[in-house]
Scaffold this active site. Sequence first.
Site, mmCIF file in Angstrom:
data_model
loop_
_atom_site.group_PDB
_atom_site.id
_atom_site.type_symbol
_atom_site.label_atom_id
_atom_site.label_comp_id
_atom_site.label_asym_id
_atom_site.label_seq_id
_atom_site.Cartn_x
_atom_site.Cartn_y
_atom_site.Cartn_z
ATOM 1 N N THR A 12 0.785 -1.210 0.000
ATOM 2 C CA THR A 12 0.000 0.000 0.000
ATOM 3 C C THR A 12 0.822 1.267 0.000
ATOM 4 O OG1 THR A 12 -1.769 -1.068 1.233
ATOM 5 C CG2 THR A 12 -1.864 1.284 1.121
ATOM 6 N N LYS A 44 -7.902 0.361 -2.543
ATOM 7 C CA LYS A 44 -7.688 0.940 -1.222
ATOM 8 C C LYS A 44 -8.126 2.395 -1.130
ATOM 9 C CE LYS A 44 -3.716 -1.995 -1.341
ATOM 10 N NZ LYS A 44 -2.289 -2.001 -1.541
ATOM 11 N N GLY A 58 -8.624 7.037 1.556
ATOM 12 C CA GLY A 58 -7.635 6.034 1.189
ATOM 13 C C GLY A 58 -7.088 5.441 2.470
#
Length: 185
Positions: A12, A44, A58
């Site tokens: 991520t 995400k 996010g």
Amino acid sequence: MSREDFPGWHGTTIIGVRKGGHVVIAGDGQVSLGQTVIKGTARKVRRLAVKGTDVVCGFAGSTADAFALLERLEKKLEATPGQLQRACVELAKDWRTDKYLQKLEAMLIVSDGSDLYVITGAGDVLEPEHDVTAIGSGGNYALAAARALMDTDLDAEQIARKAMAIASDICVYTNGNLTVETITA
């Protein structure tokens, strides 16, 4: 299960860029376990619509934890319509003081198009100084790239995309499969 049950989970990169009356939140799609990419198309970045107010979020960290936090944020937004800062502060207070929430391992970037915040489990609600913020494993790379691009003629989305491309070239836990959401004040 504890974090020790899943050692080596990485992934991520999320970036938020505010420029020219627009806020863009972009996130990559990679989830890795050690040296293995488990999934390259995770989503995400989400858009919430609560009582006529759009908010883009996010998240980095545990997906289940992030969804639990997003549900809580939605409830805070319902209780304080149109007041993103207040909803974020209330969420951060709960996250810091509630014994269940304290165990959640995630971070959020949220925006309603005018305000841009990072919310952490330490009770922080941070507004970026330079209209750019980033979280996650490649967050520092994306942040540095975006800050360097802020003085150019590029718009918020172009900056976010270029910064994420740079982060994905440097961070092995970040890929170029982006989810991008734009919100206007």
